[in-house]
Design an enzyme around this catalytic site. Sequence first.
Site, mmCIF file in Angstrom:
data_model
loop_
_atom_site.group_PDB
_atom_site.id
_atom_site.type_symbol
_atom_site.label_atom_id
_atom_site.label_comp_id
_atom_site.label_asym_id
_atom_site.label_seq_id
_atom_site.Cartn_x
_atom_site.Cartn_y
_atom_site.Cartn_z
ATOM 1 C CG ASP A 106 -1.679 1.195 1.466
ATOM 2 O OD1 ASP A 106 -2.300 1.645 0.489
ATOM 3 O OD2 ASP A 106 -1.699 1.730 2.595
ATOM 4 C CG ASP A 127 -1.860 7.439 0.267
ATOM 5 O OD1 ASP A 127 -0.953 8.227 0.003
ATOM 6 O OD2 ASP A 127 -2.842 7.259 -0.467
HETATM 7 C C1 BG6 Z 1 -5.770 5.806 0.170
HETATM 8 C C2 BG6 Z 1 -5.761 6.695 1.387
HETATM 9 O O1 BG6 Z 1 -4.497 5.270 -0.043
HETATM 10 O O2 BG6 Z 1 -6.162 6.545 -0.984
HETATM 11 C C3 BG6 Z 1 -7.122 7.342 1.548
HETATM 12 O O3 BG6 Z 1 -5.442 5.935 2.533
HETATM 13 C C4 BG6 Z 1 -7.511 8.082 0.278
HETATM 14 O O4 BG6 Z 1 -7.105 8.207 2.660
HETATM 15 C C5 BG6 Z 1 -7.459 7.126 -0.903
HETATM 16 O O5 BG6 Z 1 -8.816 8.614 0.404
HETATM 17 C C6 BG6 Z 1 -7.794 7.797 -2.217
HETATM 18 O O6 BG6 Z 1 -6.807 8.740 -2.524
HETATM 19 P P1 BG6 Z 1 -6.834 9.788 -3.687
HETATM 20 O O7 BG6 Z 1 -5.417 10.261 -3.768
HETATM 21 O O8 BG6 Z 1 -7.260 9.076 -4.941
HETATM 22 O O9 BG6 Z 1 -7.801 10.845 -3.307
HETATM 23 MG MG MG Z 2 -2.771 3.128 3.575
#
Ligand code: BG6
Ligand code: MG
Length: 217
Positions: free
Chosen positions: A9, A11
């Site tokens: 993963d 984030d």
């Molecule tokens: C995930 C995060 O990896 O990605 C979430 O943990 C986030 O918090 C999700 O909402 C979607 O991200 P993005 O960048 O497409 O808005």
């Molecule tokens: Mg994550």
Amino acid sequence: MEIKACIFDLDGVIVDTAKYHFIAWREIARELGFEFTEAHNERLKGVSRMRSLEILLEVGGIVLDQKAKEFLAEKKNNDYLKYVLQMTPDEILPRVKDFIEELRQLQIMIAIGSASKNAMTILNRLQIIHLFDTVVDGNKVTKAKPDPEIFLKGAHELIIPPANCVVFEDAEAGIEAAIAANMKCVGIGSPQNLAKANLVIPGFEKFSFHKMNELLK
Ligand code: BG6
Ligand code: MG
């Protein structure tokens, strides 16, 4: 179990983007007239952008139509991107790059499995895109975690059976997705929140492939 691939993963595992997501979502909440706290933000980890907005609206007790939701999700993302575009390789979490480099030396296949539609932008900012054999992000899937689609697609692109894959995740939804994909899962964080993982570590310091192999046996 022989480990042939690792799926990360992004984030919360490779970089802490939660703080930028939080600032951007808090701004949307303020514009709507309520406070969105860091505790509320915990609920957004691993969750898709639109689902995140829906949780935020639940917190504020606000109901909006689809068009208004799309407008706000885009607004939040434009704000979030301002922070992302200033990120530097210094923001890579401690030792994770060393661990990935060790995996590469051992010829373990490596993928990103992230719900984010901004994953490529972030990987480019961190200058680590070359470390991954494939990137499965929010643009490539239709079902969000805890559905296993992201991780199954990753395994498929690496041509490795799911049973030989290990997933690294910081969010409960991601751990559930890994389990549903029939993969082993290493939780990054505290055991209280990530109880379903096969193994939980606070971060990649003092972690190695050898250690992982021993602990997952
Ligand atoms: C995930 C995060 O990896 O990605 C979430 O943990 C986030 O918090 C999700 O909402 C979607 O991200 P993005 O960048 O497409 O808005
Ligand atoms: Mg994550």
